[in-house]
Design an enzyme around this catalytic site. Structure first.
Site, mmCIF file in Angstrom:
data_model
loop_
_atom_site.group_PDB
_atom_site.id
_atom_site.type_symbol
_atom_site.label_atom_id
_atom_site.label_comp_id
_atom_site.label_asym_id
_atom_site.label_seq_id
_atom_site.Cartn_x
_atom_site.Cartn_y
_atom_site.Cartn_z
ATOM 1 N N CYS A 316 1.915 1.568 -9.003
ATOM 2 C CA CYS A 316 1.656 2.794 -8.226
ATOM 3 C C CYS A 316 2.802 3.788 -8.389
ATOM 4 O O CYS A 316 3.932 3.409 -8.711
ATOM 5 C CB CYS A 316 1.427 2.468 -6.754
ATOM 6 S SG CYS A 316 2.921 2.413 -5.743
ATOM 7 N N CYS A 319 6.142 2.933 -6.478
ATOM 8 C CA CYS A 319 6.995 1.866 -7.029
ATOM 9 C C CYS A 319 7.556 2.229 -8.397
ATOM 10 O O CYS A 319 8.715 1.925 -8.689
ATOM 11 C CB CYS A 319 6.203 0.562 -7.113
ATOM 12 S SG CYS A 319 5.754 -0.084 -5.486
ATOM 13 N N HIS A 345 0.786 3.177 -2.218
ATOM 14 C CA HIS A 345 1.063 1.806 -2.636
ATOM 15 C C HIS A 345 -0.029 0.853 -2.141
ATOM 16 O O HIS A 345 -0.532 0.020 -2.897
ATOM 17 C CB HIS A 345 2.431 1.336 -2.138
ATOM 18 C CG HIS A 345 2.619 -0.133 -2.326
ATOM 19 N ND1 HIS A 345 3.002 -0.676 -3.534
ATOM 20 C CD2 HIS A 345 2.369 -1.177 -1.493
ATOM 21 C CE1 HIS A 345 3.012 -1.986 -3.425
ATOM 22 N NE2 HIS A 345 2.633 -2.322 -2.197
HETATM 23 ZN ZN LIG Z 1 3.450 0.225 -5.326
#
Ligand SMILES: [Zn+2]
Length: 418
Positions: A316, A319, A345
């Site tokens: 995502c 991240c 996320h």
């Molecule tokens: Zn993530």
């Protein structure tokens, strides 16, 4: 709707299918994020689409009250109104009506309630519900059903089930005459409470009407019933529903908090194709990120100097952009940017879990997928007994290679351990 089963798990009842609707293809099993007021809280429709989500849920009751049908008709339907180009499912409004209004009276004609805005008595009939859903223009529309809590007992349960069948006939008739059948697909909702006999009766009646129905939902659960009863009713319904129609388990794990993920995977193993839950987006706003090792409460001070992302392996934007746990801890629940970041996320995580399940079913490794998911999620902390029982009923032993304690009841003891 074109619906095609592509692969079946050799052990469980799980399957992968392709559902082609007016706004594109959705691969099943899938999890549907909930956009109650025509918006996924915390994200724009463009962001949701960019995450690969192909089907979301809107609430008929809320959209009918605000902005109302006049505005939706002017906009050309809910897709255009909210700028959503992919598939959309609407509920019938019945569940919200019963759960939100203290003054709802069910009659054979429909559900009579007092508008929360004007206080005026308003009747929602099966025909009216379908008419509103036609204005909304959802790709999947739900019949109006007579909803009772899963904890209701006595003759009211049978009455509600039988009325739901009669209301289904009225929905079918109205939908048939509307000219909307080629673009909007009507789903029936199986009722019958926790009584297997009533569930069978309802299934028999609704399966007889299969030619007029694009798919089936399992309703009337997740209202606080025993988990061992919950999964047995899901299994009973999923076992009997026709192979060539999608199966939707409504609002699963609604009250379960973090354990909703287990409901989702157990339901998939029992043969369910679609499910919705507000949990991933709601919990994100309270600062909880979902991970394969269990939920991560970013509010806790242990994250205040942690420069790692939520999950190093997560694809995502939150991240991969290197947003740290420390930063999220700093802004979470204070700044709307945190709600965006964690919601992105959580929706991605959810899509990854379901995508992983589809890949595992396709490659014949779904039982291993389930075992490794549970092992990662719970570690050695013990498994909810009902999950172990449910998965044993379809040939998967979670305790194979990973003997842990069983937590009786809902598994709620584990819930706050992380
Ligand atoms: Zn993530």
């Amino acid at each position: 709707m074109q619906f095609e089963v592509i692969a079946k798990c050799h052990t469980t009842r799980a399957r992968v299918s392709r559902m082609n609707l007016t706004h594109g293809v959705t691969m099943l099993p899938t999890f549907m994020p909930v956009a109650t007021q025509a918006a996924i809280k915390g994200l724009t429709p463009q962001q949701v689409e960019a995450l690969g989500v192909t089907l979301i849920l809107n609430n008929t009751y809320h959209l009918n009250l605000r902005p109302g049908m006049k505005v939706l008709n002017q906009a050309g339907g809910a897709h255009k109104f909210q700028g959503w180009h992919r598939n959309l499912l609407t509920d019938s409004g019945g569940f919200q009506l019963v759960s939100l209004s203290k003054f709802t009276t069910i009659t054979e004609e429909g559900a009579l309630f007092l508008s929360p805005f004007t206080g005026e008595p308003t009747m929602l009939t099966p025909e009216e519900s379908i008419s509103i859903q036609h204005s909304i223009g959802a790709d999947i529309i739900m019949q109006l059903d007579d909803v009772v809590s899963s904890l209701t007992t006595g003759p009211r349960v049978a009455e509600a089930m039988e009325r739901s069948v009669r209301w289904l006939d009225r929905c079918i008739k109205y939908h048939e005459g509307s000219g909307k059948k080629s673009t909007q697909n009507l789903f029936a909702i199986v009722q019958g409470g926790l009584d297997p006999h009533l569930r069978h009766q309802c299934l028999d009646a609704m399966i007889q009407r299969k030619n007029d129905i694009s798919g089936y939902a399992i309703g009337g659960l997740s209202g606080g019933e025993e988990k061992d009863v919950f999964w047995r009713i899901i299994k009973l319904c999923a076992d009997k529903l026709p192979e060539d129609r999608p199966r939707y388990s409504m609002g699963i794990g609604f009250a379960e908090g973090r354990n909703f993920l287990l409901h989702l995977l157990v339901c998939v193993a029992l043969g369910v194709d679609m499910a919705d839950c507000v949990f991933p987006t709601r919990t994100a706003r309270f600062g909880v990120a979902l991970t394969h090792a269990g939920p991560l409460n970013l509010k806790l001070s242990k994250h205040e100097a942690d420069m790692n992302p939520i999950d190093k392996s997560c694809p995502c934007p939150t991240c991969t952009d290197g947003t740290s746990r420390a930063y999220l801890h700093h802004i979470v629940t204070h700044e709307t940017a945190a709600a965006h970041a964690v919601t992105i996320h959580n929706i991605t995580f959810q899509a990854q879990v379901m995508g992983g399940a589809r890949d595992a079913i396709l490659s014949g490794t779904f039982p291993e997928y389930l075992r490794s998911f549970f092992a990662g999620y719970f570690g050695d902390g013990g498994y909810p007994e009902w999950c172990v029982n449910a998965l044993r009923s379809v040939g998967v032993d979670l305790l194979q290679d990973h003997p842990v304690n069983l937590i009786p009841g809902s598994g709620a003891k584990w819930e706050y351990a992380n």
